[in-house]
Design a protein around this motif. Structure first.
Motif: not given
Length: 445
Positions: A134-137, A267-272, A276-277, A279-288
């Motif tokens: 996850a990027t800062k933006d 702490s909230l930023k870390e949770q966010v 996000l990561e 969610e990206y992991g779920v998408a990446s697994r779906s692709l794999m």
């Protein structure tokens, strides 16, 4: 019992089974003797009813049961000896339909057996696992969305007119044909204009009025409205706008973090970031997973049972037809014919389905009751207030249980395969992952 093979062609098997009258009579006698201690009959003590009398009274019923039991035992023994596993329920037909007691029973049995699945050298399969950080933006955008969704409302200045985005506190009484209807009355109801949470057209008519004003709102219930008695009906609501408030965006600070259960903004930023990561992991697994299945479909070739292919192609054709004709709920429609495209997709599904099933069987992979229960709970959340009814529905519906279990089993087998193949982590941007998923969607269409 005599078993004679009549067909052995590809996966198709056929047999003629002869159950002699003497064998059947012996089976009936054995079953009656086993039941004799518990039989009661007028004039005889329990367990003392003569066998001849029992045969006269119960013989016909026991004969039918003994015949079915003998056939089942013969099929079970045959499948154990051959190692065959029928793709579908074997077809059993009685040749001598006018059979009478004292005659031999002659049967024709046919089925398609499941194919032998070739061994796979999983070490030769290579896949990239796309890793997205996850990027800062992205974190900042997510925080902005959280702040927007938790905004506060304060009173508008006196004389202000309601506009989209305002929160109005209203009392309303709805009538259809001059009569108040159930669910059409509310007091101190907070409504955000533009949220489209009311009947289409309702919120638009509140725009431009002031706090303290009254208005008659006239709308028409949609033709597909959930309440049968209100579908397509004209309705009139007497509304009083009691209070008008404007939104105040929440600041992205420690107070916002506490609203979402975090200790502070860090702490909230870390949770966010973690969410996000994930969610990206779920998408990446779906692709794999899709890439793995594509490779397996090309790598593994074996003969497929025609009965399974036909059934799957028909199901695909039927499903796609209903997706194109959503107005038809039941099965009162023209005959749906399968196309080459349906058959091609069916071939892929059956092939991969049999492969995954065999891998799961050989490696003793199964779905636990706890995993099924978790899936049921997850599904039940989609029906707030009706969770208990959903649980009962699933409990009494084996087909629904199988629908929940099948994807769980598939994912467990896929995870098992992931442990065997070569996987390389590849750091990419979110846009790269999205492009790969888009290509996947295009390929699926």
């Amino acid at each position: 019992m005599q078993v004679t093979e009549t067909l052995s062609e590809g996966l198709k098997r056929g047999y003629e089974i002869k159950l002699t009258a003497n064998e059947l009579e012996k089976k009936v006698t054995e079953d009656l003797i086993a039941a004799q201690p518990d039989v009661e009959m007028k004039g005889f003590r329990k367990g003392k009813v003569p066998l001849a009398l029992m045969k006269k009274k119960f013989g016909e019923q026991v004969m039918g049961e003994a015949m079915q039991k003998s056939i089942d035992e013969a099929m079970s023994k045959h499948l154990e000896e051959t190692g065959d596993r029928p793709a579908q329920q074997p077809s059993v037909k009685m040749n001598n339909e006018n059979w009478k007691p004292g005659e031999d029973v002659e049967l024709t049995v046919s089925y398609e057996k499941l194919p032998d699945i070739p061994e796979i050298d999983f070490k030769k399969i290579k896949l990239d696992k796309l890793i997205v950080k996850a990027t800062k933006d992205e974190i900042a955008n997510a925080l902005s969305e959280l702040a927007d969704s938790s905004k506060d409302f304060i009173e508008e200045k006196k004389g202000a007119k309601a506009k989209s985005g305002n929160q109005v506190i209203i009392d309303f009484v709805g009538k259809v044909d001059g009569e108040i209807f159930d669910g059409g009355t509310g007091t101190d109801y907070p409504l955000i204009l533009g949220s489209n949470s009311f009947i289409p057209g309702f919120e638009d008519q509140l725009i431009g009025i002031k706090a303290g004003e009254k208005i008659k709102v006239r709308v028409k219930f949609p033709d597909d409205y959930q309440a049968e008695n209100l579908k397509g009906k004209e309705a009139e609501f007497d509304c009083t706008l009691k209070s008008l408030k404007k939104a105040i965006p929440s600041k992205i600070d420690d107070e916002l973090a506490k609203k979402y259960g975090a200790e502070d903004l860090k702490s909230l930023k870390e949770q966010v970031s973690s969410r996000l990561e994930q969610e990206y992991g779920v998408a990446s697994r779906s692709l794999m997973k899709r890439q793995l299945l594509d490779k397996l479909a090309k790598l593994v070739k074996f003969e497929l049972p025609s009965s399974l292919l036909e059934a799957e192609a028909n199901q695909i054709a039927h499903q796609l037809w209903h997706e194109e004709n959503p107005q038809v709920d039941g099965h009162d429609h023209p005959e749906i014919k399968t196309t080459d495209e349906h058959k091609k997709l069916a071939k892929r599904r059956v092939s991969l389905g049999l492969l995954i099933s065999e891998l799961g069987r050989k490696n003793e992979i199964d779905v636990t009751e706890a995993e099924v229960s978790q899936a049921v709970m997850s599904q039940a959340r989609q029906y707030p207030g009706q969770e208990k009814q959903f649980f009962e529905f699933v409990k009494n519906n084996p087909q629904m249980q199988q629908q929940l279990k099948a994807p769980l089993f598939e994912d467990k087998v896929v995870d098992f395969i992931f442990e065997l193949i070569q996987i390389s982590d590849k750091a990419v941007k979110k846009s790269d992952l999205e492009k790969s998923l888009e290509k996947l969607e295009e390929k699926t269409k």
